[in-house]
Write an enzyme that holds these catalytic residues in place. Structure first.
Site, PDB file in Angstrom:
ATOM      1  N   ASN A  61      46.712  42.762  56.617  1.00 63.97           N
ATOM      2  CA  ASN A  61      45.840  43.168  55.516  1.00 63.97           C
ATOM      3  C   ASN A  61      44.436  43.462  56.033  1.00 63.97           C
ATOM      4  O   ASN A  61      44.229  44.408  56.769  1.00 63.97           O
ATOM      5  CB  ASN A  61      45.864  42.087  54.440  1.00 63.97           C
ATOM      6  CG  ASN A  61      45.513  42.609  53.070  1.00 63.97           C
ATOM      7  OD1 ASN A  61      44.516  43.293  52.888  1.00 63.97           O
ATOM      8  ND2 ASN A  61      46.327  42.277  52.077  1.00 63.97           N
ATOM      9  N   ASN A  79      46.252  50.074  54.108  1.00 60.88           N
ATOM     10  CA  ASN A  79      45.601  49.071  53.260  1.00 60.88           C
ATOM     11  C   ASN A  79      44.127  48.887  53.572  1.00 60.88           C
ATOM     12  O   ASN A  79      43.284  48.922  52.681  1.00 60.88           O
ATOM     13  CB  ASN A  79      46.355  47.745  53.423  1.00 60.88           C
ATOM     14  CG  ASN A  79      45.899  46.664  52.490  1.00 60.88           C
ATOM     15  OD1 ASN A  79      44.830  46.091  52.662  1.00 60.88           O
ATOM     16  ND2 ASN A  79      46.703  46.358  51.481  1.00 60.88           N
ATOM     17  N   ASP A 138      42.667  38.230  52.262  1.00 59.89           N
ATOM     18  CA  ASP A 138      42.809  39.661  51.999  1.00 59.89           C
ATOM     19  C   ASP A 138      41.711  40.371  52.788  1.00 59.89           C
ATOM     20  O   ASP A 138      41.795  40.502  53.993  1.00 59.89           O
ATOM     21  CB  ASP A 138      42.731  39.912  50.488  1.00 59.89           C
ATOM     22  CG  ASP A 138      43.197  41.303  50.068  1.00 59.89           C
ATOM     23  OD1 ASP A 138      43.120  42.227  50.894  1.00 59.89           O
ATOM     24  OD2 ASP A 138      43.621  41.459  48.913  1.00 59.89           O
ATOM     25  N   GLU A 195      39.002  46.523  44.619  1.00 59.61           N
ATOM     26  CA  GLU A 195      39.294  46.337  46.043  1.00 59.61           C
ATOM     27  C   GLU A 195      38.390  47.253  46.890  1.00 59.61           C
ATOM     28  O   GLU A 195      37.721  48.143  46.390  1.00 59.61           O
ATOM     29  CB  GLU A 195      40.758  46.684  46.337  1.00 59.61           C
ATOM     30  CG  GLU A 195      41.629  45.502  46.704  1.00 59.61           C
ATOM     31  CD  GLU A 195      41.442  45.054  48.147  1.00 59.61           C
ATOM     32  OE1 GLU A 195      40.427  45.432  48.764  1.00 59.61           O
ATOM     33  OE2 GLU A 195      42.307  44.307  48.648  1.00 59.61           O
TER      34      GLU A 195
END
Length: 306
Positions: free
Chosen positions: A181, A123, A234, A37
């Protein structure tokens, strides 16, 4: 390094052709991660940094050395970005904070609480040219012990927050998401795009990207920009022409500034995030489940190489 040779493009609009190289190959340049990520490119060091969230570490990639450990005990880092001074900003599920890595390697906490309560699990993070820091704060890092530490949320919801350029308390600028997100600004910073990933735990939440007008210190006029037809959005990025590139279950979806789906870059793993980088800014780096991929494209990040 391996190459994914079958056709990787799904063209939906003639404009997509100008953004891709039909003969370019999707290169797998790293593998064996638990959940990759948060990629961020650092031009001064010609280096990509990204998170391997469940493994509790950050990874460095360079063309010369490939993948290596950048930081152990990362606080379950997730999203990363670079500020105007070239410093690393990181969202941490485990620390429930947003930090900045200083030149000497020390960490400065930019936000860990809001309204006197602990954040959920920051995040994704972006920095505006004025130095203000904007971040999303869903609950993913406190839902279990896989990507953080299980805990009850202290915040009344999952919001998007802004830290002023001079620092200080984070202020909520958007409260109408189930799980906010990925974030990205349009090239002129007049718009902020926010990915809604609440469908991960509630099928009733639509997998959409919303766009808001940036009004000084806040946001206004929120509306649906695009809807993901495979999985959910995302990580997201805008290129210098205002096209929006979004992660999805089947790869990377590319949308024109008017919201039209131009096409898809098909990836053999679920994509979590992406960014532009490389010596000329025209390499797309993709973090997808257990792998890191790279693809030559005809696009660069907004403001490249700033």
């Amino acid at each position: 390094m391996s190459c994914v040779k079958p056709s990787i493009y799904d063209q939906r609009d003639a404009r997509f052709r100008a953004l891709i190289h039909p003969n370019a190959q999707l290169q797998q340049i790293g593998q064996g991660f638990e959940w990759a990520e948060g990629p961020a490119w650092f031009p001064a060091a010609q280096m990509l940094l990204f998170s391997d969230i469940p493994a509790h570490r950050m990874i460095r990639w360079t063309a010369q050395t490939g993948c290596s450990i950048f930081r152990e005990d990362s606080g379950y880092s997730n999203g990363n970005t670079r500020d105007p001074q070239g410093r690393l900003l990181t969202c941490h599920h485990g620390l429930r904070a947003v930090t900045r890595t200083e030149a000497d390697g020390s960490l400065t906490t930019l936000a860990s609480h809001a309204d006197g309560k602990r954040l959920n699990s920051p995040n994704d993070v972006v920095v505006k040219s004025d130095g203000s820091v904007w971040f999303s704060d869903p609950t993913y890092g406190i839902l279990s012990d896989l990507e953080g530490y299980k805990a009850d949320p202290e915040q009344p919801g999952s919001h998007v927050w802004r830290i002023p350029p001079e620092g200080g308390a984070a202020v909520a600028v958007c409260r109408d998401f189930a799980q906010p997100n990925g974030l990205c600004f349009s090239p002129d910073e007049r718009l902020l795009y926010i990915a809604e990933s609440g469908a991960s735990h509630d099928a009733a939440v639509p997998p959409v990207i919303r766009v808001y007008d940036v009004t000084g210190e806040g946001l206004a006029n929120g509306r649906e920009f695009a809807r993901i037809d495979a999985g959910l959005p995302d990580g997201i990025r805008c290129d210098g022409n205002g096209n929006l590139w979004s992660s999805a279950a089947d790869g990377v979806h590319v949308f024109a500034p008017d919201g039209t789906l131009l096409g898809k870059i098909l990836v053999p793993e679920v994509v979590a995030n992406l960014c532009f980088g490389g010596p000329r800014g025209n390499r797309l780096f993709i973090t997808a489940t257990s792998s890191l991929y790279m693809l030559a494209v005809d696009a660069c990040a907004a403001g490249w190489p700033g």
